[in-house]
Design a protein around this motif. Structure first.
Motif, PDB file in Angstrom:
ATOM      1  N   THR A 155       0.853  -1.185   0.000  1.00  0.00           N
ATOM      2  CA  THR A 155       0.000   0.000   0.000  1.00  0.00           C
ATOM      3  C   THR A 155       0.888   1.234   0.000  1.00  0.00           C
ATOM      4  OG1 THR A 155      -1.737  -1.195   1.159  1.00  0.00           O
ATOM      5  CG2 THR A 155      -1.852   1.214   1.207  1.00  0.00           C
ATOM      6  N   VAL A 203      -1.187   5.768 -10.383  1.00  0.00           N
ATOM      7  CA  VAL A 203      -1.209   5.259  -9.017  1.00  0.00           C
ATOM      8  C   VAL A 203      -1.426   6.452  -8.101  1.00  0.00           C
ATOM      9  CG1 VAL A 203       0.149   4.151  -7.188  1.00  0.00           C
ATOM     10  CG2 VAL A 203       0.293   3.305  -9.548  1.00  0.00           C
ATOM     11  N   ASP A 257      -3.423   3.519  -2.811  1.00  0.00           N
ATOM     12  CA  ASP A 257      -3.574   2.320  -3.640  1.00  0.00           C
ATOM     13  C   ASP A 257      -2.704   1.201  -3.069  1.00  0.00           C
ATOM     14  OD1 ASP A 257      -5.313   3.490  -5.451  1.00  0.00           O
ATOM     15  OD2 ASP A 257      -3.825   3.704  -7.055  1.00  0.00           O
ATOM     16  N   ASN A 268      -3.480  -2.510  -9.374  1.00  0.00           N
ATOM     17  CA  ASN A 268      -3.904  -1.936  -8.102  1.00  0.00           C
ATOM     18  C   ASN A 268      -4.947  -2.836  -7.446  1.00  0.00           C
ATOM     19  OD1 ASN A 268      -6.397  -1.365  -9.322  1.00  0.00           O
ATOM     20  ND2 ASN A 268      -5.968   0.820  -9.548  1.00  0.00           N
TER      21      ASN A 268
END
Length: 180
Positions: free
Chosen positions: A29, A102, A106, A137
């Motif tokens: 993450t 991104v 995410d 993702n």
């Protein structure tokens, strides 16, 4: 207690199966700190990564994570499973793409296809492996792809065998100390 010691390592050249896809775990993450630290450490002062007010006016409506962080994380997620202690050198990257952005928050997941491999003709006990990395993702959206050519060690048990594979040598070996 048996006294047996098991050392974590990646796979040797001869253990990698061409055509197999290796799914890496755990995911990663992305945090605000990751993006700001990576961006400033690499001197990439792009406002899209650092300036929240400016980025709010873009089509994305917020700052995006630095794509070089994304690329580095994609490769990094593969290390423990594939190359820890068994890689000699990265030889180069090609076909690098970032089809979707991104964002901070995410969670990224990677997998690697062994796209090709051959024994080195000039470096006994080593082989060249082409990895095709893909990162998604948390929603399954592909956010990065890249091909990576690496020089890998052959397992010590197999290294004493022949140093060349039959057939043509389509990709010349490169000195790993030279720029790709």
């Amino acid at each position: 207690m048996s006294g047996i010691r098991i050392i974590q390592r990646g796979l040797y050249f001869d253990e990698l199966e061409e055509g197999a896809t290796y799914v890496h775990s755990p995911g990663r993450t992305v945090t605000e700190a990751d993006n700001v630290l990576f961006t400033t450490l690499t001197m990439n002062t792009q406002s899209l990564h650092l300036d929240a007010a400016w980025s709010a006016s873009t089509e994305f409506g917020e700052r995006l994570v630095n794509s070089m962080f994304t690329l580095s994380t994609m490769v990094g997620l593969s290390v423990a499973q594939l190359t820890q202690g068994t890689i000699v050198a990265n030889l180069g990257f090609s076909d690098v793409r970032f089809p979707a952005p991104v964002r901070v928050g995410d969670t990224l997941y990677a997998e690697t296809l062994i796209a090709g491999k051959r024994l080195s003709t000039s470096r006994p006990g080593q082989g060249i492996v082409e990895f095709a990395h893909t990162m998604r993702n948390q929603n399954g959206v592909v956010v990065a792809e890249a091909r990576r050519s690496t020089l890998m060690l052959v397992s010590p048990a197999s290294a004493s065998g022949p140093a060349t594979a039959p057939g043509p040598d389509p990709v010349p070996d490169r000195n790993p100390e030279e720029e790709p």
